[in-house]
Design a protein around this motif. Structure first.
Motif, PDB file in Angstrom:
ATOM      1  N   LEU A 238       1.109  -5.513   7.881  1.00  0.00           N
ATOM      2  CA  LEU A 238       0.521  -4.895   9.061  1.00  0.00           C
ATOM      3  C   LEU A 238      -0.312  -3.695   8.638  1.00  0.00           C
ATOM      4  CD1 LEU A 238       3.763  -4.971  11.189  1.00  0.00           C
ATOM      5  CD2 LEU A 238       1.654  -6.123  11.877  1.00  0.00           C
ATOM      6  N   HIS A 239      -1.461  -3.537   9.255  1.00  0.00           N
ATOM      7  CA  HIS A 239      -2.276  -2.363   8.995  1.00  0.00           C
ATOM      8  C   HIS A 239      -1.643  -1.156   9.664  1.00  0.00           C
ATOM      9  CE1 HIS A 239      -5.782  -4.442   7.295  1.00  0.00           C
ATOM     10  NE2 HIS A 239      -5.606  -5.373   8.223  1.00  0.00           N
ATOM     11  N   SER A 240      -1.573  -0.054   8.960  1.00  0.00           N
ATOM     12  CA  SER A 240      -1.203   1.207   9.584  1.00  0.00           C
ATOM     13  C   SER A 240      -2.426   1.753  10.310  1.00  0.00           C
ATOM     14  CB  SER A 240      -0.707   2.193   8.534  1.00  0.00           C
ATOM     15  OG  SER A 240      -0.222   3.377   9.142  1.00  0.00           O
ATOM     16  N   VAL A 241      -2.321   2.952  10.869  1.00  0.00           N
ATOM     17  CA  VAL A 241      -3.468   3.519  11.566  1.00  0.00           C
ATOM     18  C   VAL A 241      -4.606   3.743  10.574  1.00  0.00           C
ATOM     19  CG1 VAL A 241      -2.643   5.894  11.284  1.00  0.00           C
ATOM     20  CG2 VAL A 241      -4.263   5.351  13.109  1.00  0.00           C
ATOM     21  N   ASN A 242      -5.796   3.343  10.998  1.00  0.00           N
ATOM     22  CA  ASN A 242      -6.989   3.485  10.167  1.00  0.00           C
ATOM     23  C   ASN A 242      -8.064   4.145  11.029  1.00  0.00           C
ATOM     24  OD1 ASN A 242      -9.327   3.257   8.682  1.00  0.00           O
ATOM     25  ND2 ASN A 242      -8.963   1.145   8.037  1.00  0.00           N
ATOM     26  N   LEU A 243      -8.297   5.432  10.785  1.00  0.00           N
ATOM     27  CA  LEU A 243      -9.242   6.171  11.614  1.00  0.00           C
ATOM     28  C   LEU A 243     -10.672   5.679  11.445  1.00  0.00           C
ATOM     29  CD1 LEU A 243      -7.833   9.783  11.159  1.00  0.00           C
ATOM     30  CD2 LEU A 243      -7.460   8.201  13.068  1.00  0.00           C
ATOM     31  N   PHE A 244     -10.944   4.943  10.358  1.00  0.00           N
ATOM     32  CA  PHE A 244     -12.279   4.402  10.129  1.00  0.00           C
ATOM     33  C   PHE A 244     -12.450   3.013  10.746  1.00  0.00           C
ATOM     34  CE2 PHE A 244     -11.393   7.349   6.632  1.00  0.00           C
ATOM     35  CZ  PHE A 244     -12.469   8.214   6.759  1.00  0.00           C
ATOM     36  N   ASN A 245     -11.335   2.390  11.121  1.00  0.00           N
ATOM     37  CA  ASN A 245     -11.386   1.078  11.758  1.00  0.00           C
ATOM     38  C   ASN A 245     -10.187   0.962  12.698  1.00  0.00           C
ATOM     39  OD1 ASN A 245     -11.659  -1.575  12.523  1.00  0.00           O
ATOM     40  ND2 ASN A 245     -11.978  -2.362  10.453  1.00  0.00           N
ATOM     41  N   LEU A 246     -10.296   1.654  13.828  1.00  0.00           N
ATOM     42  CA  LEU A 246      -9.171   1.703  14.764  1.00  0.00           C
ATOM     43  C   LEU A 246      -8.826   0.327  15.325  1.00  0.00           C
ATOM     44  CD1 LEU A 246      -9.991   4.990  16.719  1.00  0.00           C
ATOM     45  CD2 LEU A 246      -8.129   4.617  15.083  1.00  0.00           C
ATOM     46  N   THR A 247      -9.821  -0.564  15.391  1.00  0.00           N
ATOM     47  CA  THR A 247      -9.578  -1.894  15.953  1.00  0.00           C
ATOM     48  C   THR A 247      -8.511  -2.644  15.168  1.00  0.00           C
ATOM     49  OG1 THR A 247     -11.847  -2.031  16.769  1.00  0.00           O
ATOM     50  CG2 THR A 247     -10.646  -4.108  16.544  1.00  0.00           C
ATOM     51  N   GLU A 248      -8.530  -2.516  13.848  1.00  0.00           N
ATOM     52  CA  GLU A 248      -7.587  -3.257  13.011  1.00  0.00           C
ATOM     53  C   GLU A 248      -6.233  -2.568  12.877  1.00  0.00           C
ATOM     54  OE1 GLU A 248      -9.407  -4.274   9.278  1.00  0.00           O
ATOM     55  OE2 GLU A 248     -10.470  -5.968  10.199  1.00  0.00           O
ATOM     56  N   SER A 249      -6.121  -1.323  13.302  1.00  0.00           N
ATOM     57  CA  SER A 249      -4.854  -0.602  13.190  1.00  0.00           C
ATOM     58  C   SER A 249      -3.733  -1.351  13.920  1.00  0.00           C
ATOM     59  CB  SER A 249      -4.994   0.796  13.784  1.00  0.00           C
ATOM     60  OG  SER A 249      -5.947   1.562  13.084  1.00  0.00           O
ATOM     61  N   TYR A 250      -2.586  -1.426  13.266  1.00  0.00           N
ATOM     62  CA  TYR A 250      -1.371  -2.045  13.822  1.00  0.00           C
ATOM     63  C   TYR A 250      -1.543  -3.542  14.106  1.00  0.00           C
ATOM     64  CZ  TYR A 250       0.102   2.773  14.119  1.00  0.00           C
ATOM     65  OH  TYR A 250       0.422   4.061  13.801  1.00  0.00           O
ATOM     66  N   HIS A 251      -2.415  -4.176  13.362  1.00  0.00           N
ATOM     67  CA  HIS A 251      -2.579  -5.623  13.468  1.00  0.00           C
ATOM     68  C   HIS A 251      -2.199  -6.290  12.148  1.00  0.00           C
ATOM     69  CE1 HIS A 251      -4.939  -4.622  17.052  1.00  0.00           C
ATOM     70  NE2 HIS A 251      -4.732  -5.869  17.432  1.00  0.00           N
ATOM     71  N   PRO A 252      -1.838  -7.562  12.197  1.00  0.00           N
ATOM     72  CA  PRO A 252      -1.465  -8.265  10.964  1.00  0.00           C
ATOM     73  C   PRO A 252      -2.643  -8.429  10.008  1.00  0.00           C
ATOM     74  CG  PRO A 252      -0.632  -9.418  12.895  1.00  0.00           C
ATOM     75  CD  PRO A 252      -1.597  -8.378  13.393  1.00  0.00           C
ATOM     76  N   THR A 253      -2.351  -8.341   8.739  1.00  0.00           N
ATOM     77  CA  THR A 253      -3.321  -8.676   7.701  1.00  0.00           C
ATOM     78  C   THR A 253      -3.424 -10.198   7.606  1.00  0.00           C
ATOM     79  OG1 THR A 253      -1.615  -8.750   5.999  1.00  0.00           O
ATOM     80  CG2 THR A 253      -2.649  -6.602   6.418  1.00  0.00           C
ATOM     81  N   ALA A 254      -4.258 -10.673   6.695  1.00  0.00           N
ATOM     82  CA  ALA A 254      -4.343 -12.122   6.467  1.00  0.00           C
ATOM     83  C   ALA A 254      -2.980 -12.673   6.038  1.00  0.00           C
ATOM     84  CB  ALA A 254      -5.403 -12.422   5.407  1.00  0.00           C
ATOM     85  N   ALA A 255      -2.251 -11.907   5.226  1.00  0.00           N
ATOM     86  CA  ALA A 255      -0.905 -12.336   4.804  1.00  0.00           C
ATOM     87  C   ALA A 255       0.043 -12.399   5.990  1.00  0.00           C
ATOM     88  CB  ALA A 255      -0.361 -11.392   3.727  1.00  0.00           C
ATOM     89  N   GLY A 256      -0.138 -11.494   6.960  1.00  0.00           N
ATOM     90  CA  GLY A 256       0.697 -11.523   8.150  1.00  0.00           C
ATOM     91  C   GLY A 256       0.418 -12.735   9.022  1.00  0.00           C
ATOM     92  N   GLN A 257      -0.841 -13.157   9.064  1.00  0.00           N
ATOM     93  CA  GLN A 257      -1.180 -14.366   9.818  1.00  0.00           C
ATOM     94  C   GLN A 257      -0.599 -15.618   9.154  1.00  0.00           C
ATOM     95  OE1 GLN A 257      -2.839 -14.922  12.736  1.00  0.00           O
ATOM     96  NE2 GLN A 257      -3.111 -12.754  13.181  1.00  0.00           N
ATOM     97  N   SER A 258      -0.762 -15.709   7.834  1.00  0.00           N
ATOM     98  CA  SER A 258      -0.305 -16.919   7.123  1.00  0.00           C
ATOM     99  C   SER A 258       1.196 -16.924   6.866  1.00  0.00           C
ATOM    100  CB  SER A 258      -1.059 -17.062   5.799  1.00  0.00           C
ATOM    101  OG  SER A 258      -0.782 -15.971   4.939  1.00  0.00           O
TER     102      SER A 258
END
Length: 269
Positions: A238-258
């Motif tokens: 899971l992505h932690s908070v990313n101030l440069f890309n707030l959209t992806e924050s707290y969402h699964p990575t590719a590994a989280g999807q698969s």
């Protein structure tokens, strides 16, 4: 000797029959998957936000080629695949803009929905930017909404899916716990905040599972597949908070999807 030989021959025959049936079963399963009409609905957890490899034609919906619906379709080659999940979607967006692909021939439907209705993004932003007391109060507000309002909204979505695709097997997938408590994070939210956020995830999953079951739908719990891969673990999916890309924050990575979502859909389809 004769009895022994007969027993050996019988065992061999049973083994051969078993292997033949296993092969037939595998072929039948492959044939069923190939004849499946699959529609993927829902929010950013289904569209694949956070996993990259976005289909440029999906625009702001940010549908990823490595999101779990796309991975399932690539592995099973269904007769048709409609990927309608969209970043930021709420229950009303599903009702008003994602149901057109459903029909009487639809065999499989998957979706994640409800997190945006409950104010997931605002809650996480509040917790990151404000005090612990403000964070906990915002989580309490979200939990109240999950109890009072979300069940009725989910009922509307689930009833609409059944009306348009009465023969479909519907799999409603949940949300992961976000934090590994007492993990490797040395800054950021307090343990009380992380614990409350995890409890809110459990709460929306419990409410969603109950509504899904009452509509005869399967519920896919991803808590176990994400265990050990939460934020603050040594191998986060899971992505932690990313101030440069707030959209992806707290969402699964590719590994989280698969690794987190796809096996759960596979187990339910």
């Amino acid at each position: 000797m004769k009895l022994s030989r007969i027993a050996t021959l019988s065992s061999s025959l049973l083994l051969a029959v078993g292997l033949a049936l296993t092969g037939a079963g595998a072929a039948q399963a492959a044939q069923q998957a190939a004849s499946t009409d699959y529609v993927a609905l829902g929010d950013s957890y289904s569209s694949g936000v956070g996993s990259g490899s976005y289909d440029s034609s999906s625009g702001d919906c940010l549908r990823s080629t490595v999101a779990y619906p796309a991975l399932w379709a690539a592995a099973h080659s269904p007769s048709s695949f409609h990927f309608d999940a969209c970043s930021g979607a709420r229950t009303g967006d599903v009702l008003n803009g994602q149901l057109s692909s459903l029909n009487a021939s639809t065999d499989l439907v998957s979706l994640t929905i409800g997190g945006n209705d409950a104010g997931f993004a605002d809650t996480m932003t509040t917790c990151v930017l404000h005090s612990e007391s403000t964070c906990l109060a915002r989580i309490a507000t979200a939990n109240g909404y999950i109890d009072s309002t979300l069940p009725g909204l989910l009922d509307q979505v689930y009833s609409a899916i059944t009306a348009r695709a009465p023969a479909a097997h519907v799999v409603v997938l949940g949300y992961p716990r976000f934090y590994r408590l007492n993990g490797s994070c040395i800054a950021g939210l307090s343990e009380s905040e992380r614990s409350a956020i995890n409890a809110a995830s459990d709460h929306i999953n419990q409410v969603t599972a109950k509504r899904a079951a009452d509509h005869g739908f399967a519920f896919g719990d991803v808590i176990s597949t994400f265990t050990g891969h939460e934020i603050c673990s040594s191998s986060s999916w899971l992505h932690s908070v990313n101030l440069f890309n707030l959209t992806e924050s707290y969402h699964p990575t590719a590994a989280g999807q698969s690794g987190g979502y796809l096996p759960v859909l596979n187990a339910q389809d």
